[in-house]
Write a protein that holds these residues in place. Structure first.
Motif, PDB file in Angstrom:
ATOM      1  N   ASP A  28       0.734  -1.124  -0.037  1.00 31.49           N
ATOM      2  CA  ASP A  28       0.130  -0.010   0.102  1.00 31.49           C
ATOM      3  C   ASP A  28       0.877   1.065  -0.021  1.00 31.49           C
ATOM      4  O   ASP A  28       0.544   2.175   0.698  1.00 31.49           O
ATOM      5  CB  ASP A  28      -1.033  -0.030   1.309  1.00 31.49           C
ATOM      6  N   HIS A  29       1.993   0.958  -0.759  1.00 25.68           N
ATOM      7  CA  HIS A  29       2.899   2.383  -0.569  1.00 25.68           C
ATOM      8  C   HIS A  29       2.445   3.375  -1.730  1.00 25.68           C
ATOM      9  O   HIS A  29       1.965   2.986  -2.681  1.00 25.68           O
ATOM     10  CB  HIS A  29       4.272   2.005  -1.055  1.00 25.68           C
ATOM     11  N   GLU A  30       2.463   4.769  -1.509  1.00 24.88           N
ATOM     12  CA  GLU A  30       1.974   5.645  -2.341  1.00 24.88           C
ATOM     13  C   GLU A  30       3.117   5.846  -3.456  1.00 24.88           C
ATOM     14  O   GLU A  30       2.887   5.760  -4.579  1.00 24.88           O
ATOM     15  CB  GLU A  30       1.872   7.000  -1.676  1.00 24.88           C
ATOM     16  N   ASN A  31       4.319   5.873  -3.056  1.00 23.07           N
ATOM     17  CA  ASN A  31       5.461   5.988  -3.975  1.00 23.07           C
ATOM     18  C   ASN A  31       5.867   4.793  -4.675  1.00 23.07           C
ATOM     19  O   ASN A  31       6.084   3.785  -4.085  1.00 23.07           O
ATOM     20  CB  ASN A  31       6.806   6.656  -3.410  1.00 23.07           C
ATOM     21  N   TYR A  50       3.772   9.275  -7.190  1.00 19.01           N
ATOM     22  CA  TYR A  50       3.528   9.645  -6.004  1.00 19.01           C
ATOM     23  C   TYR A  50       1.964   9.328  -5.466  1.00 19.01           C
ATOM     24  O   TYR A  50       1.526   9.491  -4.275  1.00 19.01           O
ATOM     25  CB  TYR A  50       3.871  10.813  -5.206  1.00 19.01           C
ATOM     26  N   ASP A  51       1.353   9.088  -6.614  1.00 18.28           N
ATOM     27  CA  ASP A  51      -0.118   8.660  -6.304  1.00 18.28           C
ATOM     28  C   ASP A  51      -0.720   8.080  -7.863  1.00 18.28           C
ATOM     29  O   ASP A  51      -0.092   8.289  -8.675  1.00 18.28           O
ATOM     30  CB  ASP A  51      -0.993   9.928  -5.879  1.00 18.28           C
ATOM     31  N   LYS A  71      -3.079   1.918  -7.416  1.00 19.23           N
ATOM     32  CA  LYS A  71      -1.967   2.273  -6.352  1.00 19.23           C
ATOM     33  C   LYS A  71      -0.876   1.019  -6.591  1.00 19.23           C
ATOM     34  O   LYS A  71       0.222   1.404  -6.307  1.00 19.23           O
ATOM     35  CB  LYS A  71      -2.751   2.273  -5.128  1.00 19.23           C
ATOM     36  N   SER A  93       9.446   0.923  -4.521  1.00 22.18           N
ATOM     37  CA  SER A  93       8.289   1.403  -3.751  1.00 22.18           C
ATOM     38  C   SER A  93       8.682   2.007  -2.528  1.00 22.18           C
ATOM     39  O   SER A  93       9.637   1.502  -1.883  1.00 22.18           O
ATOM     40  CB  SER A  93       7.039   0.658  -3.584  1.00 22.18           C
ATOM     41  N   PHE A  96       4.947   7.646   1.479  1.00 22.96           N
ATOM     42  CA  PHE A  96       5.066   8.980   1.035  1.00 22.96           C
ATOM     43  C   PHE A  96       5.000   9.787   2.236  1.00 22.96           C
ATOM     44  O   PHE A  96       4.004   9.617   2.914  1.00 22.96           O
ATOM     45  CB  PHE A  96       3.719   9.313   0.088  1.00 22.96           C
TER      46      PHE A  96
END
Lengths: 114, 113
Positions: A28-31, A50-51, A71, A93, A96
């Protein structure tokens, strides 16, 4: 454990082909990031995101594009592969936030363009 | 633009000898990270240093962050064959980077048994 997977470990394509490299992370990483690694040149950033649907150019974006529709998934696209794009491609990844977070790398895809 | 320079590019040591790699930035860094990449593998995060003059140890590995936060070093005491690989330092990318890193070119360590 964080897991970053890449669609292929080895790939051989012909000059002019369109090439898709896929990367999936399960934390579930943003980056998310795409690098290429060449001997003596270290890790060079191609694009990052980043999204969802957001992308930023890195140091060497020419000849590449990216897509982030979900994502967990970040795709690198070579619109028309050339021999100078023969390289190791690494996806990573991270979280963020206001700080800088460790990056988790996938196993890499070694792409050969003939 | 911002650069992170790392030396030496290669280091060959006899097992049991010490090893040091140095990292220098053209700008002040808010933090610095170190990664290790084994032959045939991918980079793996080792540590992050944040404070000026910070020293952290992981068994035989000692990491330092300079007082001016523009340089860093990784020192390995009494190298072993398991230390073989390429060590990278990385600093934050500039200008509202949202988490991207600028990597040094790495120091490739080989250890002769």
């Amino acid at each position: 454990d964080v897991k970053v997977t890449q669609s292929s470990r080895y790939l051989v394509k012909r000059t002019g082909e369109k090439v898709f490299l896929e990367c999936v992370q399960d934390m579930d990483h943003e980056n998310m990031f795409w690098y290429r690694q060449d001997p003596g040149l270290g890790l060079r950033l191609i694009y990052f995101s980043y999204d969802v649907k957001m992308k930023e150019k890195g140091d060497i974006p020419e000849g590449y594009s990216v897509s982030r529709e979900k994502k967990e998934r970040f795709s690198l696209i070579l619109e028309s592969a050339s021999t100078n794009q023969t390289s190791m491609y690494l996806c990573a990844s991270s979280l963020f936030g206001t700080g800088t977070y460790e990056q988790y790398f996938g196993p890499g895809t070694r792409l050969t363009v003939t | 633009g911002q650069q992170v320079m790392q030396i030496p590019q290669y280091q060959h040591v006899q097992e049991g000898e010490d090893f040091t790699t140095y990292c220098n930035s053209s700008t002040t860094l808010s933090n610095i990270q170190w990664y290790k990449q084994r032959p045939g593998g991918h980079p793996v995060f080792l540590i992050q240093l944040v404070k000026s003059g910070e020293v952290k140890k992981q068994k035989r590995l000692t990491f330092q962050f300079g007082e001016a936060k523009k340089n860093s070093s990784l020192h390995i005491t009494a190298t072993q064959t398991t230390d073989v690989g390429t060590y990278f330092c990385a600093g934050p990318g500039g200008g509202g980077s949202q988490g991207n890193l600028i990597f040094g070119k790495g120091t490739k360590l080989s250890v002769k048994p």
